[in-house]
Design an enzyme around this catalytic site. Structure first.
Site, PDB file in Angstrom:
ATOM      1  N   GLU A 409       7.450  -8.964   1.981  1.00 44.55           N
ATOM      2  CA  GLU A 409       8.170  -8.291   3.063  1.00 44.55           C
ATOM      3  C   GLU A 409       8.281  -9.186   4.298  1.00 44.55           C
ATOM      4  O   GLU A 409       7.960  -8.793   5.422  1.00 44.55           O
ATOM      5  CB  GLU A 409       7.496  -6.954   3.391  1.00 44.55           C
ATOM      6  CG  GLU A 409       7.491  -6.008   2.201  1.00 44.55           C
ATOM      7  CD  GLU A 409       6.839  -4.665   2.479  1.00 44.55           C
ATOM      8  OE1 GLU A 409       6.299  -4.479   3.593  1.00 44.55           O
ATOM      9  OE2 GLU A 409       6.864  -3.796   1.598  1.00 44.55           O
ATOM     10  N   GLU A 485       6.968  -4.124  -5.714  1.00 46.72           N
ATOM     11  CA  GLU A 485       6.023  -3.164  -5.142  1.00 46.72           C
ATOM     12  C   GLU A 485       6.667  -1.794  -5.246  1.00 46.72           C
ATOM     13  O   GLU A 485       7.775  -1.583  -4.745  1.00 46.72           O
ATOM     14  CB  GLU A 485       5.693  -3.521  -3.696  1.00 46.72           C
ATOM     15  CG  GLU A 485       4.543  -2.721  -3.101  1.00 46.72           C
ATOM     16  CD  GLU A 485       4.129  -3.275  -1.731  1.00 46.72           C
ATOM     17  OE1 GLU A 485       3.948  -4.518  -1.626  1.00 46.72           O
ATOM     18  OE2 GLU A 485       3.997  -2.494  -0.777  1.00 46.72           O
TER      19      GLU A 485
END
Length: 808
Positions: A409, A485
């Site tokens: 991220e 994820e």
């Protein structure tokens, strides 16, 4: 620390684990500790530790609020010092300290002089201490005073990082001419027609012109293939190729391990140095046509993300705790882990090698743009290439690692600068290891696709937002994507809330004790185990599976997370005393939540799964709607309450929560027994499960999870403690406070009940049950013999449990 004396001169290599050190928080008062060591895990818990006023952008927040448990509420911030003294026997000319990780910013000094420094607390690094052996000469025993200074800054982590020398430290002694340990590289180039082509290389430091090397590949059955004598190149490199007939391939189902032994000889054909590494023969490929392929076979990754802490043990690595984790995940059907969001320990990779667990080895949680004030962004520009290099050189021989991850991220995913960094880091990975693909987890799909950031990745990984998958794939030339994820479903073991309603705002789904659904009360720091609660950015397991089953171009997933971890108590970031996560499939004590059985029903194709929830002990709920769920690989089930059928239910692919679950939503509670019988597609019974109403708690029960116990001072014993009524039925509502007494050849190590709001210390022999269960951890001594654990109710209302074990 005095090493055993060696009489002969000119010894070959020797590797020594440096276990016993002295530790201080003020560099004045010292206590003896054993490495690995986490100085903060004993607590106390307190919201003042790393109290943050921040807006968590990854959660979609725009306004700063108090985050009291974000990094675990344990005293990991500040400085720490470690010291030890080592006597080096005569006969060695070179020495190297190898740290598998030190939290954080370790500065190493030897004999009062700085010898090395590393910025990143998660990475392995080496310190050459040969200069400290140069005087006096090698014929005389030498003494090294080793000191390590560590510092952890506030707001440097988004979760609990641990503190101290939390991974092993070893000293490697060799001759002046020796093999560079991290230069050894074994790779399977091709597998076809019952043969494998294996290449190997190594580098010899200070090789003489008259020296040669030999490499030997050793099969799992002990058979060997020798390379013959190999010339050492001018740059010190040695190369060999092996043709292996009928190779025993490494996979999660068959974790076969080979060894490569490299020997260096002088002109008299005497061994100067020898190094053996463990590896496996296997190939990895990703493509539009085949998706993810291991050994040429397409398979979808059934993975979980794991943080590095081991619950009540903190960050201090322990092999038996790692084995316990991997064993539990494999029994669920999991075949891969993601080391989120940092470099893994060598010990963890060795366990994954031997047990058959694929790994995505991750590196960074941030690059240039900081996610927290004092995070890795302080070091990225100077240290990123060094850290990637150490990650790969240290771990590239582990067959379990099937891909590298260069980030999670990353805020720069929207920019051209971010795209360029991705290309550079991916290229560095390939230059050090051309055999594995590279990925990273992206959470801003549109931004990453618009900038070309996602298209630049060999394996485009997307975190959450499965509703965007169809749009993502249209813009990806790779032709596939990975759920790097997924889920972030939240639950607390043994907690069930009513009414049962899917929600992405579970912090407010807490109702009053009298079960009045209109009386919404203050949040209680717990989430429901009906597995219908998630976060604003995430989803339920059912959503991920729909994409994986319906879209062949989704190559798998890594669920957030396999286990609860310290810190990041979403959705209770602002609620005290929440100090650990709710995301885990298993809780912080390693006990499975109901969600474990949901994943097992989907992932474990070797065994049938039939699991009922909730428990059936509900004083005050008689006549009230209490939904019953069954997690099973069967397609149909019939529910009975006290022998009376509640009807047969069949899975329904058209409904979000009925495609992978069996649900009876309108059941009204009455004490007694519920039973489900599950059936397969052909109508054959595959199993049943039962829940019974428990009476008053009467006796404590203690059961060791394993049956053999080593007296080595390192292997841990995990004991599950529960409560039963007079009929032997488990009491799932018991919250009694317990005390633990250990005698004989073991000592108390830690205890955990899995409650994210508990402020009781893991390191004190006292803890309350959380919904009828907890786990006590014992550490055997180095002397074989009997050890006894006595578990007592603090108020003396329950019959004690006595467990006696024999260590060997």
């Amino acid at each position: 620390m005095l090493l055993p004396s060696l009489c002969a001169m000119g010894q070959t290599r020797r590797e020594i684990n440096l276990k016993t050190w002295e530790f201080s928080r003020d560099n004045q008062s010292w206590t003896e500790v054993q490495i690995p060591h986490d100085w903060a895990i004993a607590g106390p818990f307190d919201k003042k530790w790393d109290l943050q006023m921040v807006a968590i952008e990854q959660n979609g927040e725009t306004e700063a609020t108090e985050k009291s448990g974000r990094s675990g509420s344990l005293p990991w911030i500040g400085e720490g010092w470690y010291r030890t003294t080592v006597e080096i026997p005569a006969g060695y000319d070179a020495a190297e300290l190898v740290f598998d990780g030190a939290m954080a910013e370790p500065r190493v000094s030897v004999n009062g002089q700085e010898a090395g420094y590393w910025a990143y607390g998660y990475n392995a690094f080496r310190v050459d201490v040969t200069p400290f052996l140069s005087n006096p000469p090698s014929s005389i025993t030498k003494e090294l005073d080793i000191n390590v200074h560590l510092q952890n800054l506030e707001e440097s982590s988004r979760w609990y990082p641990g503190a101290g020398l939390y991974r092993p430290v070893k000293l490697v002694l060799t001759q002046k001419t020796h093999i560079d340990d991290w230069s050894v590289f074994v790779r399977t180039m091709n597998i076809a027609d019952g043969k494998a082509i294996v290449e190997a290389e190594a580098k010899v430091i200070n090789a003489g012109k008259d020296m040669a090397a030999e490499m030997t590949l050793i099969a799992p059955d002990g058979k060997t293939i020798q390379s013959g004598s190999k010339r050492i190149e001018a740059d010190g490199k040695v190369y060999a190729m092996f043709k292996v007939d009928n190779p025993q391939l490494w996979s999660p189902e068959t974790p076969c391990l080979y060894q490569l032994k490299t020997e260096v000889f002088n002109g008299r054909h005497e061994v100067v140095d020898a190094k053996t590494v463990t590896t496996g023969l296997r190939t990895v490929r990703v493509s539009r046509e085949g998706g993810f392929q291991l050994n040429g076979q397409s398979r979808k990754l059934k993975g979980v993300c794991l943080h590095h802490d081991l619950g009540p043990l903190g960050a201090a690595i322990n092999k038996s705790a790692l084995i316990r984790q991997i064993k539990m995940m494999k029994a669920m059907g999991c075949d891969a882990i993601r080391t989120s969001h940092n470099m893994p320990s060598t010990m963890q990779m060795e366990v994954c090698d031997s047990m058959g667990m694929m790994v995505m080895a991750e590196s960074f949680d941030m690059w240039i743009y900081p996610k927290c004030k004092n995070g890795y962004a302080r070091f990225f520009r100077e240290w990123a290439a060094k850290d990637i290099t150490n990650l790969i050189l240290n771990h590239r021989n582990h067959p379990c690692i099937v891909m590298w991850s260069i980030g999670n991220e990353i805020p720069e995913q929207w920019s051209e600068e971010g795209r360029q960094i991705s290309i550079q880091l991916q290229g560095l990975c390939h230059s050090l290891d051309p055999t594995r693909p590279v990925t990273q987890g992206m959470d801003k799909a549109e931004a990453a696709l618009n900038s070309g950031f996602a298209q630049a990745m060999e394996v485009p990984g997307f975190n959450y937002r499965v509703h965007k998958y169809e749009n993502n794939i249209k813009q990806l030339p790779q032709g596939f994507l990975l759920g790097s994820e997924t889920a972030s479903t939240v639950s607390s073991r043994g907690v069930y809330k009513f009414p049962v309603v899917p929600t992405d705002n579970s912090q407010f789904a807490s109702y009053s004790p009298n079960y009045d659904p209109t009386a919404l009360q203050k949040a209680d720091g717990q989430c429901s185990s009906y597995d219908v609660e998630y976060c604003s950015w995430s989803n339920l397991p059912d959503d991920d599976w729909r994409c994986q089953d319906d879209y062949p171009w989704v190559i798998g997933e890594f669920v957030w997370t396999g286990y609860d971890y310290l810190g990041e108590p979403t959705p209770y970031d602002e609620y005290w005393p929440s100090r650990s996560s709710y995301f885990g499939i298993c809780d912080l004590a390693g006990l499975p939540k109901d969600r474990y059985w949901l994943y097992r029903s989907k992932w474990n194709s070797r065994e049938h799964t039939v699991h009922l929830l909730p428990h059936w002990t509900w004083p005050g709920r008689k006549g009230q709607v209490t939904p019953v769920y069954c997690y099973t690989d069967g397609v149909e089930g019939e529910l009975f309450i006290n022998g009376k059928s509640q009807g047969r239910v069949r899975k329904n692919p058209a409904e979000r929560l009925d495609r992978y679950r069996l649900r009876w939503n309108n059941v009204k509670y009455e004490p007694g027994e519920i039973k489900v019988v599950a059936y397969d597609e052909q109508g054959n019974k595959i199993g049943e499960d039962v829940r019974q109403t428990a009476g008053k708690p009467v006796q404590l029960v203690a059961k060791a999870e394993t049956s053999s116990f080593k007296a080595d001072g390192e292997e841990l014993i995990f004991v599950r403690v529960s409560v039963e009524d007079k009929k032997g039925i488990s009491v799932p509502t018991c919250q009694n406070n317990l005390k633990f007494e250990v005698s004989g050849e073991a000592r108390f190590e830690a205890v955990c009940n899995g409650d994210a709001t508990s402020l009781q210390s893991f390191k004190q022999p006292e803890m309350r049950l959380f919904n009828g269960e907890l786990v006590v951890i014992l550490r055997p001594t180095t002397k074989a013999g009997k050890a006894t654990l006595v578990v007592k109710d603090q108020r003396g209302r329950l019959k004690p449990a006595v467990l006696t074990i024999q260590t060997r």
